[in-house]
Design a protein around this motif. Sequence first.
Motif, PDB file in Angstrom:
ATOM      1  N   LEU A  99       0.936  -1.248   0.092  1.00  0.00           N
ATOM      2  CA  LEU A  99      -0.083  -0.093   0.163  1.00  0.00           C
ATOM      3  C   LEU A  99       0.788   1.161  -0.172  1.00  0.00           C
ATOM      4  CD1 LEU A  99      -3.069  -0.767   2.296  1.00  0.00           C
ATOM      5  CD2 LEU A  99      -3.098  -0.109   0.039  1.00  0.00           C
ATOM      6  N   TYR A 100       2.033   1.024   0.929  1.00  0.00           N
ATOM      7  CA  TYR A 100       2.634   2.447   0.780  1.00  0.00           C
ATOM      8  C   TYR A 100       3.520   2.549  -0.660  1.00  0.00           C
ATOM      9  CZ  TYR A 100       5.324   6.485   2.691  1.00  0.00           C
ATOM     10  OH  TYR A 100       5.642   7.517   2.930  1.00  0.00           O
ATOM     11  N   LEU A 101       3.725   1.653  -1.404  1.00  0.00           N
ATOM     12  CA  LEU A 101       3.933   1.808  -2.721  1.00  0.00           C
ATOM     13  C   LEU A 101       3.155   2.661  -3.580  1.00  0.00           C
ATOM     14  CD1 LEU A 101       6.155   1.212  -4.894  1.00  0.00           C
ATOM     15  CD2 LEU A 101       5.120  -1.184  -5.460  1.00  0.00           C
ATOM     16  N   GLY A 102       1.818   2.111  -3.118  1.00  0.00           N
ATOM     17  CA  GLY A 102       0.849   3.128  -3.884  1.00  0.00           C
ATOM     18  C   GLY A 102       0.824   4.482  -3.257  1.00  0.00           C
ATOM     19  N   VAL A 103       0.960   4.615  -2.273  1.00  0.00           N
ATOM     20  CA  VAL A 103       1.139   6.174  -1.642  1.00  0.00           C
ATOM     21  C   VAL A 103       2.260   6.902  -2.412  1.00  0.00           C
ATOM     22  CG1 VAL A 103       1.673   7.351   0.426  1.00  0.00           C
ATOM     23  CG2 VAL A 103       0.142   5.380   0.391  1.00  0.00           C
ATOM     24  N   LEU A 104       3.367   6.170  -2.511  1.00  0.00           N
ATOM     25  CA  LEU A 104       4.671   6.814  -3.308  1.00  0.00           C
ATOM     26  C   LEU A 104       4.202   7.064  -4.628  1.00  0.00           C
ATOM     27  CD1 LEU A 104       7.635   4.757  -2.076  1.00  0.00           C
ATOM     28  CD2 LEU A 104       7.012   6.898  -1.472  1.00  0.00           C
ATOM     29  N   PHE A 105       3.617   6.267  -5.376  1.00  0.00           N
ATOM     30  CA  PHE A 105       2.840   6.493  -6.757  1.00  0.00           C
ATOM     31  C   PHE A 105       1.971   7.681  -6.735  1.00  0.00           C
ATOM     32  CE2 PHE A 105      -0.340   5.757  -9.974  1.00  0.00           C
ATOM     33  CZ  PHE A 105       0.488   5.977 -11.036  1.00  0.00           C
ATOM     34  N   LEU A 106       1.232   7.757  -5.765  1.00  0.00           N
ATOM     35  CA  LEU A 106       0.296   8.870  -5.257  1.00  0.00           C
ATOM     36  C   LEU A 106       1.089  10.279  -5.564  1.00  0.00           C
ATOM     37  CD1 LEU A 106      -2.192  10.402  -4.454  1.00  0.00           C
ATOM     38  CD2 LEU A 106      -1.583   9.825  -2.280  1.00  0.00           C
ATOM     39  N   CYS A 107       2.157  10.261  -4.608  1.00  0.00           N
ATOM     40  CA  CYS A 107       2.992  11.514  -4.509  1.00  0.00           C
ATOM     41  C   CYS A 107       3.761  11.863  -5.987  1.00  0.00           C
ATOM     42  CB  CYS A 107       4.136  11.170  -3.524  1.00  0.00           C
ATOM     43  SG  CYS A 107       3.497  10.978  -1.960  1.00  0.00           S
ATOM     44  N   THR A 108       3.749  11.153  -6.860  1.00  0.00           N
ATOM     45  CA  THR A 108       4.519  11.485  -8.237  1.00  0.00           C
ATOM     46  C   THR A 108       3.312  11.860  -9.067  1.00  0.00           C
ATOM     47  OG1 THR A 108       4.217   9.323  -9.368  1.00  0.00           O
ATOM     48  CG2 THR A 108       6.020   9.340  -7.726  1.00  0.00           C
ATOM     49  N   LEU A 109       1.950  12.057  -8.891  1.00  0.00           N
ATOM     50  CA  LEU A 109       0.981  11.945  -9.808  1.00  0.00           C
ATOM     51  C   LEU A 109       1.034  13.598 -10.144  1.00  0.00           C
ATOM     52  CD1 LEU A 109      -1.808   9.857  -8.772  1.00  0.00           C
ATOM     53  CD2 LEU A 109       0.039   9.492 -10.780  1.00  0.00           C
ATOM     54  N   PRO A 110       0.653  14.079 -11.292  1.00  0.00           N
ATOM     55  CA  PRO A 110       0.268  15.321 -11.743  1.00  0.00           C
ATOM     56  C   PRO A 110      -0.828  16.030 -11.087  1.00  0.00           C
ATOM     57  CG  PRO A 110      -0.541  14.323 -13.560  1.00  0.00           C
ATOM     58  CD  PRO A 110      -0.010  13.328 -12.561  1.00  0.00           C
ATOM     59  N   SER A 111      -1.175  17.424 -10.987  1.00  0.00           N
ATOM     60  CA  SER A 111      -2.543  17.843 -10.377  1.00  0.00           C
ATOM     61  C   SER A 111      -3.592  17.643 -11.283  1.00  0.00           C
ATOM     62  CB  SER A 111      -2.235  19.393 -10.262  1.00  0.00           C
ATOM     63  OG  SER A 111      -3.372  19.914  -9.695  1.00  0.00           O
ATOM     64  N   THR A 112      -4.637  17.639 -10.461  1.00  0.00           N
ATOM     65  CA  THR A 112      -6.171  17.575 -11.162  1.00  0.00           C
ATOM     66  C   THR A 112      -6.203  18.680 -12.239  1.00  0.00           C
ATOM     67  OG1 THR A 112      -7.207  18.722  -9.518  1.00  0.00           O
ATOM     68  CG2 THR A 112      -7.104  16.452  -9.352  1.00  0.00           C
ATOM     69  N   VAL A 113      -7.090  18.639 -13.206  1.00  0.00           N
ATOM     70  CA  VAL A 113      -7.505  19.959 -13.922  1.00  0.00           C
ATOM     71  C   VAL A 113      -9.098  20.300 -13.533  1.00  0.00           C
ATOM     72  CG1 VAL A 113      -7.875  20.762 -16.463  1.00  0.00           C
ATOM     73  CG2 VAL A 113      -6.067  18.913 -15.804  1.00  0.00           C
ATOM     74  N   GLN A 114     -10.010  19.550 -13.771  1.00  0.00           N
ATOM     75  CA  GLN A 114     -11.182  20.155 -13.408  1.00  0.00           C
ATOM     76  C   GLN A 114     -11.550  20.564 -12.148  1.00  0.00           C
ATOM     77  OE1 GLN A 114     -10.773  17.215 -15.026  1.00  0.00           O
ATOM     78  NE2 GLN A 114     -12.056  16.541 -16.646  1.00  0.00           N
ATOM     79  N   SER A 115     -11.203  19.809 -11.228  1.00  0.00           N
ATOM     80  CA  SER A 115     -11.475  20.236  -9.800  1.00  0.00           C
ATOM     81  C   SER A 115     -10.499  21.533  -9.292  1.00  0.00           C
ATOM     82  CB  SER A 115     -11.486  19.022  -8.734  1.00  0.00           C
ATOM     83  OG  SER A 115     -10.299  18.587  -8.794  1.00  0.00           O
ATOM     84  N   SER A 116      -9.340  21.337  -9.756  1.00  0.00           N
ATOM     85  CA  SER A 116      -8.412  22.799  -9.384  1.00  0.00           C
ATOM     86  C   SER A 116      -8.934  23.854  -9.858  1.00  0.00           C
ATOM     87  CB  SER A 116      -7.042  22.146  -9.949  1.00  0.00           C
ATOM     88  OG  SER A 116      -6.444  21.210  -9.567  1.00  0.00           O
ATOM     89  N   ILE A 117      -9.455  24.083 -11.159  1.00  0.00           N
ATOM     90  CA  ILE A 117     -10.020  24.971 -11.645  1.00  0.00           C
ATOM     91  C   ILE A 117     -11.313  25.583 -10.945  1.00  0.00           C
ATOM     92  CG2 ILE A 117     -10.954  26.138 -13.796  1.00  0.00           C
ATOM     93  CD1 ILE A 117      -9.027  24.239 -15.430  1.00  0.00           C
ATOM     94  N   ALA A 118     -12.214  24.577 -10.672  1.00  0.00           N
ATOM     95  CA  ALA A 118     -13.473  24.766 -10.291  1.00  0.00           C
ATOM     96  C   ALA A 118     -13.246  25.361  -8.736  1.00  0.00           C
ATOM     97  CB  ALA A 118     -14.317  23.465 -10.312  1.00  0.00           C
TER      98      ALA A 118
END
Length: 333
Positions: A99-118
């Motif tokens: 699961l922490y490997l999934g957390v590390l992957f989460l940390c590398t992801l880009p930002s959202t588009v729609q919700s950030s703008i909204a």
Amino acid sequence: MFLRRFLPDRFTCALIVTVLLASLLPCRGTAASVFNVLTDLAIALLFFLHGAKLSREAVVAGMTHWRLHLTVLGSTFVLFPLLGLLLRPLLQPLVTPALYLGVLFLCTLPSTVQSSIAFTSMARGNVPAAICSASASSLLGIFITPLLVGVMLESHGQSGLNWGSIGAIVLQLLVPFVAGQVAQRWIGRWVQRNRSVLSYVDQGSILLVVYTAFSAAVLQGLWKQIPLPVLGGLLVVNAVLLAIALLMTRYGSRALGFDREDEITIVFCGSKKSLASGVPMAKVLFAGHPLGTIVLPIMLFHQIQLMTCAVLARRYAARPVELRCDGVGEGAI
């Protein structure tokens, strides 16, 4: 009304139902192969429509604010990965290594588009800059995320970057996006008028990937490996990461001299992680891994960030309208 802010939205409910369906009726054999093909087609269509929707004029209008964009990108691709690595001795004991490997992957992801703008718009922030920053983050993530994943995997004691993964991601995500940009002159207005179509494709592609990923994970004994205390620990890990990111983007933007509108943009664009990009990337980058444990942290972080940022956006929006030196209120433009 107060409790309604914290209730899950329809898409979150759909995600929960999808996970339950995959747990009770996982697809296997020929059905799994069919779902994998449908998922690839849905993801390609999703990024094609994103390319057709993204306004070039809006991006150009916000590109001049380079300090803000560098700050957002720094939070997304530098701050988060550092937090994932530096906090690992404290946070990893709360979850399983997978699961922490999934957390590390989460940390590398880009930002959202729609919700950030909204949320930026709701909070009366710098919307053109938010459009540019979030879009740039999404596009650069196609290249940066695989590179960061390679570094993270090596730090996690696993094999490093498979360079073929970048080619696969470019083929599946970037090529449809560029095709959508080319087709924008013909279908751009139709896509803008029918945003619900993009929303359905967006959510539908994520649900397809989640169903296939969790089906495979359930068949491999996912829920036997993740008891309830571990799920609770994962919630704590995600909440800690988000809280630190929100605090550092808020007070860091003030220390760098940004005004309130730019601060809002940095907070909402620099603290988010994209479920829409993360799920298809995980499918390519972690082929052969149990995808359920990779995707689960992203799904939980997605809901936590939406609920938290909804409250923050309302608080920002409730601030008094400030008059600038030219006598125009910041909320009036």
